[in-house]
Design a protein around this motif. Structure first.
Motif, PDB file in Angstrom:
ATOM      1  N   LYS A  29      89.676  49.887 -49.733  1.00  0.00           N
ATOM      2  CA  LYS A  29      88.301  50.319 -49.985  1.00  0.00           C
ATOM      3  C   LYS A  29      87.752  49.727 -51.287  1.00  0.00           C
ATOM      4  O   LYS A  29      86.639  49.197 -51.314  1.00  0.00           O
ATOM      5  CB  LYS A  29      88.244  51.847 -50.046  1.00  0.00           C
ATOM      6  CG  LYS A  29      86.869  52.399 -50.276  1.00  0.00           C
ATOM      7  CD  LYS A  29      86.879  53.915 -50.308  1.00  0.00           C
ATOM      8  CE  LYS A  29      85.487  54.449 -50.608  1.00  0.00           C
ATOM      9  NZ  LYS A  29      85.492  55.910 -50.717  1.00  0.00           N
ATOM     10  N   LEU A  30      88.546  49.801 -52.364  1.00  0.00           N
ATOM     11  CA  LEU A  30      88.061  49.338 -53.664  1.00  0.00           C
ATOM     12  C   LEU A  30      87.902  47.821 -53.741  1.00  0.00           C
ATOM     13  O   LEU A  30      87.149  47.316 -54.577  1.00  0.00           O
ATOM     14  CB  LEU A  30      88.988  49.832 -54.780  1.00  0.00           C
ATOM     15  CG  LEU A  30      88.991  51.356 -54.980  1.00  0.00           C
ATOM     16  CD1 LEU A  30      90.025  51.752 -56.021  1.00  0.00           C
ATOM     17  CD2 LEU A  30      87.607  51.846 -55.368  1.00  0.00           C
ATOM     18  N   CYS A  31      88.580  47.102 -52.876  1.00  0.00           N
ATOM     19  CA  CYS A  31      88.461  45.642 -52.849  1.00  0.00           C
ATOM     20  C   CYS A  31      87.351  45.174 -51.908  1.00  0.00           C
ATOM     21  O   CYS A  31      87.181  43.981 -51.681  1.00  0.00           O
ATOM     22  CB  CYS A  31      89.793  45.012 -52.457  1.00  0.00           C
ATOM     23  SG  CYS A  31      91.087  45.217 -53.708  1.00  0.00           S
ATOM     24  N   GLY A  32      86.608  46.129 -51.344  1.00  0.00           N
ATOM     25  CA  GLY A  32      85.445  45.784 -50.537  1.00  0.00           C
ATOM     26  C   GLY A  32      85.684  45.675 -49.056  1.00  0.00           C
ATOM     27  O   GLY A  32      84.817  45.204 -48.313  1.00  0.00           O
ATOM     28  N   TYR A  33      86.828  46.134 -48.567  1.00  0.00           N
ATOM     29  CA  TYR A  33      87.149  45.997 -47.150  1.00  0.00           C
ATOM     30  C   TYR A  33      86.989  47.296 -46.365  1.00  0.00           C
ATOM     31  O   TYR A  33      87.386  47.368 -45.201  1.00  0.00           O
ATOM     32  CB  TYR A  33      88.573  45.435 -46.982  1.00  0.00           C
ATOM     33  CG  TYR A  33      88.645  43.984 -47.385  1.00  0.00           C
ATOM     34  CD1 TYR A  33      88.503  42.975 -46.450  1.00  0.00           C
ATOM     35  CD2 TYR A  33      88.807  43.618 -48.720  1.00  0.00           C
ATOM     36  CE1 TYR A  33      88.541  41.641 -46.814  1.00  0.00           C
ATOM     37  CE2 TYR A  33      88.846  42.292 -49.109  1.00  0.00           C
ATOM     38  CZ  TYR A  33      88.711  41.309 -48.146  1.00  0.00           C
ATOM     39  OH  TYR A  33      88.729  39.984 -48.530  1.00  0.00           O
ATOM     40  N   GLY A  34      86.412  48.308 -46.993  1.00  0.00           N
ATOM     41  CA  GLY A  34      86.179  49.573 -46.306  1.00  0.00           C
ATOM     42  C   GLY A  34      87.470  50.166 -45.787  1.00  0.00           C
ATOM     43  O   GLY A  34      88.386  50.441 -46.550  1.00  0.00           O
ATOM     44  N   GLN A  35      87.547  50.338 -44.468  1.00  0.00           N
ATOM     45  CA  GLN A  35      88.752  50.877 -43.852  1.00  0.00           C
ATOM     46  C   GLN A  35      89.498  49.832 -43.034  1.00  0.00           C
ATOM     47  O   GLN A  35      90.422  50.155 -42.286  1.00  0.00           O
ATOM     48  CB  GLN A  35      88.386  52.069 -42.964  1.00  0.00           C
ATOM     49  CG  GLN A  35      87.833  53.226 -43.751  1.00  0.00           C
ATOM     50  CD  GLN A  35      87.482  54.408 -42.857  1.00  0.00           C
ATOM     51  OE1 GLN A  35      87.543  54.339 -41.642  1.00  0.00           O
ATOM     52  NE2 GLN A  35      87.125  55.512 -43.488  1.00  0.00           N
ATOM     53  N   ASP A  36      89.130  48.564 -43.180  1.00  0.00           N
ATOM     54  CA  ASP A  36      89.729  47.479 -42.402  1.00  0.00           C
ATOM     55  C   ASP A  36      90.996  46.961 -43.092  1.00  0.00           C
ATOM     56  O   ASP A  36      91.015  45.896 -43.706  1.00  0.00           O
ATOM     57  CB  ASP A  36      88.715  46.357 -42.207  1.00  0.00           C
ATOM     58  CG  ASP A  36      89.090  45.451 -41.061  1.00  0.00           C
ATOM     59  OD1 ASP A  36      90.254  45.507 -40.596  1.00  0.00           O
ATOM     60  OD2 ASP A  36      88.221  44.681 -40.618  1.00  0.00           O
ATOM     61  N   ILE A  37      92.058  47.742 -42.962  1.00  0.00           N
ATOM     62  CA  ILE A  37      93.321  47.428 -43.635  1.00  0.00           C
ATOM     63  C   ILE A  37      93.904  46.099 -43.154  1.00  0.00           C
ATOM     64  O   ILE A  37      94.429  45.327 -43.958  1.00  0.00           O
ATOM     65  CB  ILE A  37      94.329  48.582 -43.443  1.00  0.00           C
ATOM     66  CG1 ILE A  37      93.831  49.815 -44.191  1.00  0.00           C
ATOM     67  CG2 ILE A  37      95.723  48.189 -43.916  1.00  0.00           C
ATOM     68  CD1 ILE A  37      94.647  51.067 -43.943  1.00  0.00           C
ATOM     69  N   ASN A  38      93.796  45.799 -41.868  1.00  0.00           N
ATOM     70  CA  ASN A  38      94.377  44.560 -41.337  1.00  0.00           C
ATOM     71  C   ASN A  38      93.745  43.318 -41.951  1.00  0.00           C
ATOM     72  O   ASN A  38      94.449  42.380 -42.332  1.00  0.00           O
ATOM     73  CB  ASN A  38      94.261  44.523 -39.813  1.00  0.00           C
ATOM     74  CG  ASN A  38      95.140  45.562 -39.150  1.00  0.00           C
ATOM     75  OD1 ASN A  38      96.183  45.937 -39.673  1.00  0.00           O
ATOM     76  ND2 ASN A  38      94.708  46.050 -38.002  1.00  0.00           N
ATOM     77  N   VAL A  39      92.423  43.312 -42.059  1.00  0.00           N
ATOM     78  CA  VAL A  39      91.736  42.162 -42.664  1.00  0.00           C
ATOM     79  C   VAL A  39      92.084  42.074 -44.146  1.00  0.00           C
ATOM     80  O   VAL A  39      92.347  40.995 -44.671  1.00  0.00           O
ATOM     81  CB  VAL A  39      90.209  42.248 -42.451  1.00  0.00           C
ATOM     82  CG1 VAL A  39      89.487  41.162 -43.225  1.00  0.00           C
ATOM     83  CG2 VAL A  39      89.873  42.147 -40.964  1.00  0.00           C
ATOM     84  N   PHE A  40      92.116  43.219 -44.822  1.00  0.00           N
ATOM     85  CA  PHE A  40      92.482  43.259 -46.241  1.00  0.00           C
ATOM     86  C   PHE A  40      93.864  42.642 -46.458  1.00  0.00           C
ATOM     87  O   PHE A  40      94.047  41.779 -47.317  1.00  0.00           O
ATOM     88  CB  PHE A  40      92.453  44.701 -46.753  1.00  0.00           C
ATOM     89  CG  PHE A  40      93.083  44.892 -48.099  1.00  0.00           C
ATOM     90  CD1 PHE A  40      92.445  44.444 -49.249  1.00  0.00           C
ATOM     91  CD2 PHE A  40      94.301  45.521 -48.230  1.00  0.00           C
ATOM     92  CE1 PHE A  40      93.021  44.609 -50.499  1.00  0.00           C
ATOM     93  CE2 PHE A  40      94.886  45.702 -49.471  1.00  0.00           C
ATOM     94  CZ  PHE A  40      94.247  45.242 -50.614  1.00  0.00           C
ATOM     95  N   GLN A  41      94.837  43.076 -45.669  1.00  0.00           N
ATOM     96  CA  GLN A  41      96.196  42.561 -45.819  1.00  0.00           C
ATOM     97  C   GLN A  41      96.266  41.064 -45.545  1.00  0.00           C
ATOM     98  O   GLN A  41      96.941  40.322 -46.267  1.00  0.00           O
ATOM     99  CB  GLN A  41      97.162  43.305 -44.899  1.00  0.00           C
ATOM    100  CG  GLN A  41      97.448  44.711 -45.358  1.00  0.00           C
ATOM    101  CD  GLN A  41      98.381  45.451 -44.416  1.00  0.00           C
ATOM    102  OE1 GLN A  41      98.230  45.407 -43.190  1.00  0.00           O
ATOM    103  NE2 GLN A  41      99.354  46.133 -44.993  1.00  0.00           N
ATOM    104  N   ALA A  42      95.568  40.607 -44.530  1.00  0.00           N
ATOM    105  CA  ALA A  42      95.575  39.182 -44.197  1.00  0.00           C
ATOM    106  C   ALA A  42      94.952  38.357 -45.319  1.00  0.00           C
ATOM    107  O   ALA A  42      95.499  37.317 -45.713  1.00  0.00           O
ATOM    108  CB  ALA A  42      94.830  38.944 -42.889  1.00  0.00           C
ATOM    109  N   GLU A  43      93.826  38.825 -45.842  1.00  0.00           N
ATOM    110  CA  GLU A  43      93.162  38.108 -46.938  1.00  0.00           C
ATOM    111  C   GLU A  43      94.003  38.128 -48.215  1.00  0.00           C
ATOM    112  O   GLU A  43      94.059  37.142 -48.950  1.00  0.00           O
ATOM    113  CB  GLU A  43      91.780  38.696 -47.219  1.00  0.00           C
ATOM    114  CG  GLU A  43      90.750  38.357 -46.170  1.00  0.00           C
ATOM    115  CD  GLU A  43      90.447  36.861 -46.093  1.00  0.00           C
ATOM    116  OE1 GLU A  43      90.344  36.206 -47.153  1.00  0.00           O
ATOM    117  OE2 GLU A  43      90.298  36.351 -44.964  1.00  0.00           O
TER     118      GLU A  43
END
Length: 84
Positions: A29-43
């Motif tokens: 959330k704090l890195c700007g990805y809301g609740q999209d954990i999969n995209v956050f982890q990939a990025e």
């Protein structure tokens, strides 16, 4: 403070590292990805690969220094101002 835009590169790594102890949901959330954990982890993995660092999970970014600061450590200092 949460980013309004999805962070990338070194900015993403810095934000993720700073918030890693709070858990994956909070860091996402704090890195700007809301609740999209999969995209956050990939990025995050891509950003780390781009600088030559391999991570498998968010907790890989937590350093020993961060752990000592939060759990409390000890100070090494001279016994007095004139005695080293």
């Amino acid at each position: 403070m949460a980013s309004h835009n999805q962070l990338h590169g070194v900015e993403l790594i810095d934000c993720a590292k700073a918030n890693a102890k709070q858990g994956i949901e909070t860091a996402t959330k704090l890195c700007g990805y809301g609740q999209d954990i999969n995209v956050f982890q990939a990025e995050l993995k891509k950003a780390c690969q781009d600088i030559g660092v391999e991570i498998h999970e968010l907790s890989d970014l937590i350093t020993t220094q961060q752990t000592v600061r939060q759990e409390g450590g000890f100070d090494i200092a001279p016994e007095s101002a004139t005695d080293l």
